[in-house]
Design an enzyme around this catalytic site. Structure first.
Site, short mmCIF file in Angstrom:
data_model
loop_
_atom_site.label_atom_id
_atom_site.label_comp_id
_atom_site.label_asym_id
_atom_site.label_seq_id
_atom_site.Cartn_x
_atom_site.Cartn_y
_atom_site.Cartn_z
N ILE A 180 -11.61 -14.34 3.29
CA ILE A 180 -12.36 -14.03 2.07
C ILE A 180 -11.45 -13.51 0.98
O ILE A 180 -11.52 -13.91 -0.18
CB ILE A 180 -13.46 -12.99 2.39
CG1 ILE A 180 -14.56 -13.63 3.23
CG2 ILE A 180 -14.04 -12.39 1.11
CD1 ILE A 180 -15.58 -12.63 3.77
N ARG A 181 -10.56 -12.61 1.31
CA ARG A 181 -9.79 -11.92 0.27
C ARG A 181 -8.58 -12.71 -0.21
O ARG A 181 -7.99 -12.37 -1.23
CB ARG A 181 -9.36 -10.55 0.74
CG ARG A 181 -8.37 -10.54 1.86
CD ARG A 181 -8.22 -9.15 2.44
NE ARG A 181 -6.85 -8.67 2.36
CZ ARG A 181 -6.48 -7.45 2.70
NH1 ARG A 181 -7.40 -6.59 3.11
NH2 ARG A 181 -5.22 -7.07 2.62
N ARG B 28 0.85 -1.19 0.00
CA ARG B 28 0.00 0.00 0.00
C ARG B 28 0.88 1.24 0.00
O ARG B 28 2.05 1.21 0.38
CB ARG B 28 -0.91 0.02 1.23
CG ARG B 28 -1.93 -1.12 1.27
CD ARG B 28 -2.87 -0.93 2.43
NE ARG B 28 -3.82 -2.03 2.57
CZ ARG B 28 -4.97 -2.11 1.91
NH1 ARG B 28 -5.30 -1.14 1.07
NH2 ARG B 28 -5.78 -3.13 2.09
N GLY B 29 0.29 2.34 -0.42
CA GLY B 29 1.01 3.61 -0.37
C GLY B 29 1.61 4.01 -1.70
O GLY B 29 1.97 3.15 -2.52
N ILE C 149 -12.13 -5.28 -3.56
CA ILE C 149 -13.02 -6.31 -3.01
C ILE C 149 -14.33 -5.69 -2.53
O ILE C 149 -15.35 -6.36 -2.47
CB ILE C 149 -12.30 -7.07 -1.87
CG1 ILE C 149 -12.97 -8.43 -1.64
CG2 ILE C 149 -12.24 -6.24 -0.61
CD1 ILE C 149 -12.18 -9.33 -0.72
N ASP C 150 -14.29 -4.38 -2.22
CA ASP C 150 -15.50 -3.70 -1.73
C ASP C 150 -16.44 -3.31 -2.87
O ASP C 150 -17.54 -2.82 -2.61
CB ASP C 150 -15.12 -2.44 -0.96
CG ASP C 150 -14.36 -2.74 0.31
OD1 ASP C 150 -14.35 -3.91 0.73
OD2 ASP C 150 -13.75 -1.81 0.87
N GLY D 4 -6.76 -0.81 -6.60
CA GLY D 4 -7.98 -0.11 -6.25
C GLY D 4 -7.93 1.37 -6.59
O GLY D 4 -7.08 1.82 -7.38
N ARG E 222 -15.16 -0.64 3.83
CA ARG E 222 -14.82 0.56 4.59
C ARG E 222 -15.84 1.67 4.36
O ARG E 222 -16.31 2.31 5.31
CB ARG E 222 -13.44 1.08 4.18
CG ARG E 222 -12.29 0.19 4.54
CD ARG E 222 -10.97 0.84 4.13
NE ARG E 222 -10.83 2.16 4.75
CZ ARG E 222 -10.32 2.37 5.95
NH1 ARG E 222 -9.88 1.35 6.66
NH2 ARG E 222 -10.23 3.59 6.44
#
Length: 440
Positions: free
Chosen positions: A363-364, A154-155, A209-210, A179, A255
């Protein structure tokens, strides 16, 4: 209001090279196989919306259709591709990597493909992460496992440094799988490449995933995710039914958007309450969640709550910290619900047995299911078609069963979320029979 100009995809130049796909399909350079440059997909999906614009047909907002073109921009013999996976894990990442590599090798004749490791960090020399050489042989079976063989992180990284590395490595096609934050990074990279005039096509395969990226239809991995979440909800119901005053709580990812919570709850019809970030709720009071939960357990002997991780944050204590992607660190709504439910039933002098499930990482991290695998392969193929034809600063998606090319800037200008007044939330209410509003 969206305009036709908002949906125009940037191109590096005029494609002039006959596509190698003509040989692959037996020399049939027909409109049935190739996508025409004037093939567009309407943004609006109803006649009333189209009429309300009052525009001529050629001025209506439309997406560029995704697919193979009869002319390409890059010469396969001198083209090098790079692939990177960014952000959190999601079912289908390896499927996308595999399909990109096979499409490049087998159909376009691009046999020089690098996989940059651990997200954008893999494009920063100081991190010391040498890229992997990807071939059909090395990726042949990676779709059978979850996660990503390239690793992720990330980042953001310094855009100048990333573009310098792409140039130094001689990359012409850069595929970013990630994402919304990763796509914002891809947009900056594409813009810097255009500023330098270095002919690098940057194409995104949006992953979340969201399911919270707009204008792309459904994101890959989402179906696998809510299917696995539905299994956890079923287990929670079994546990709750077997206990005196049984309450099952299942916390799922989401989120800012409650799509996994909604779809997984509808899939099995096992949930009594669904809590999502888009719909506020109170815990206390006659019409709050705890009072409704008490009545449901009294009526049925048990109840199941599905809660998205970003729901009810107004009830949680938060540190104010952020993660490497810049997202606020959330309070744990699942643990809070568990403790408040126990305290509420205890205060009433009534028995309660709370079973808490948090299947998020399970799940992910799983492989994609067959339907998602097909979707991943098709998205990857469309991404390669776009890049080879010289498209850049865009992502691939699907609108009403048509694959489309969409400017990155347009899919990152706002998040995609569940509408409290929409038909999906209405379907949740019908499935659970929970109140339309749980406010004191």
């Amino acid at each position: 209001m969206v305009t036709l100009a908002d949906l125009q995809v940037t191109t590096l130049g005029q494609p002039t090279i006959p596509s190698p796909l003509a040989e692959y399909v037996g020399g049939r350079a027909t409109n049935e196989y190739y996508v025409g440059e004037d093939d567009r997909v309407l943004f609006d999906d109803t006649i009333s919306l189209v009429k309300a614009r009052g525009l001529p047909l050629d001025e209506l907002p439309t997406f560029e259709a995704g697919g193979a073109r009869d002319r390409i921009y890059f010469d396969p013999a001198t083209t090098r591709a790079g692939i990177v996976t960014c952000g959190g894990l999601c079912p289908g990442l390896n499927d996308v990597i595999r399909a990109i590599v096979f499409e490049l090798y087998e159909h376009y004749g691009v046999t020089d493909v690098l996989g940059f490791r651990n997200g954008y960090a893999g494009l920063v020399p100081e991190c010391g992460l040498e890229p992997m050489v990807l071939t059909p042989e090395s990726v042949a079976n990676i779709h059978e496992r979850g996660g990503t063989v390239l690793g992720s992180s990330r980042g953001a990284q310094e855009v100048d440094v990333v573009v310098d590395e792409l140039e130094a490595r001689g990359v012409n096609l850069f595929f970013v799988i990630g994402g919304d934050g990763s796509m914002r990074g891809a947009h900056k990279i594409a813009q810097e490449c255009l500023r330098r005039g270095n002919d690098i096509a940057v194409v995104g395969v949006p992953k979340t995933i969201d399911n919270d990226i707009p204008h792309i239809g459904q994101s890959f991995g989402f179906q696998t995710a809510f299917s696995r979440a539905a299994e956890s909800i079923k287990a929670a119901k079994v546990e709750a039914e077997a206990a005196l005053g049984g309450v099952g709580i299942v916390k799922v990812m989401g989120r800012h958007a409650g799509f996994i919570a909604c779809y997984s709850a509808i899939a099995g019809h096992d949930a009594d309450f669904v809590l999502i970030p888009e719909v506020p709720f109170d815990l206390d009071g006659e019409h709050g969640l705890l009072a409704h939960l008490h009545r449901r357990v009294a009526e049925r002997g048990h109840a199941v709550i599905v809660v998205a991780e970003g729901a009810g944050q107004q009830h949680c204590e938060t540190s104010g910290a952020t993660d490497p992607s810049g997202n606020a660190v959330l309070g744990d709504i699942g643990i809070l619900l568990r403790e408040r439910i126990r305290a509420d039933f205890s205060g009433r002098g009534e028995p309660v047995n709370v079973r808490y499930f948090d299947p998020g990482y399970l799940i992910r991290s799983v492989p994609a299911d067959p339907v998602d695998s097909v979707y991943c392969a098709r998205l990857a193929q469309i991404a390669v078609h776009a890049a080879m034809s010289g498209r850049t600063d865009m992502v691939v998606g699907r609108r009403r069963h048509r694959f489309v090319n969409v400017p990155i800037a347009y899919v990152t200008h706002r998040p995609h979320s569940v509408s409290p007044d929409g038909d999906l939330w209405l379907s949740v209410l019908e499935s659970t029979s929970q109140p339309h509003a749980m406010r004191a």
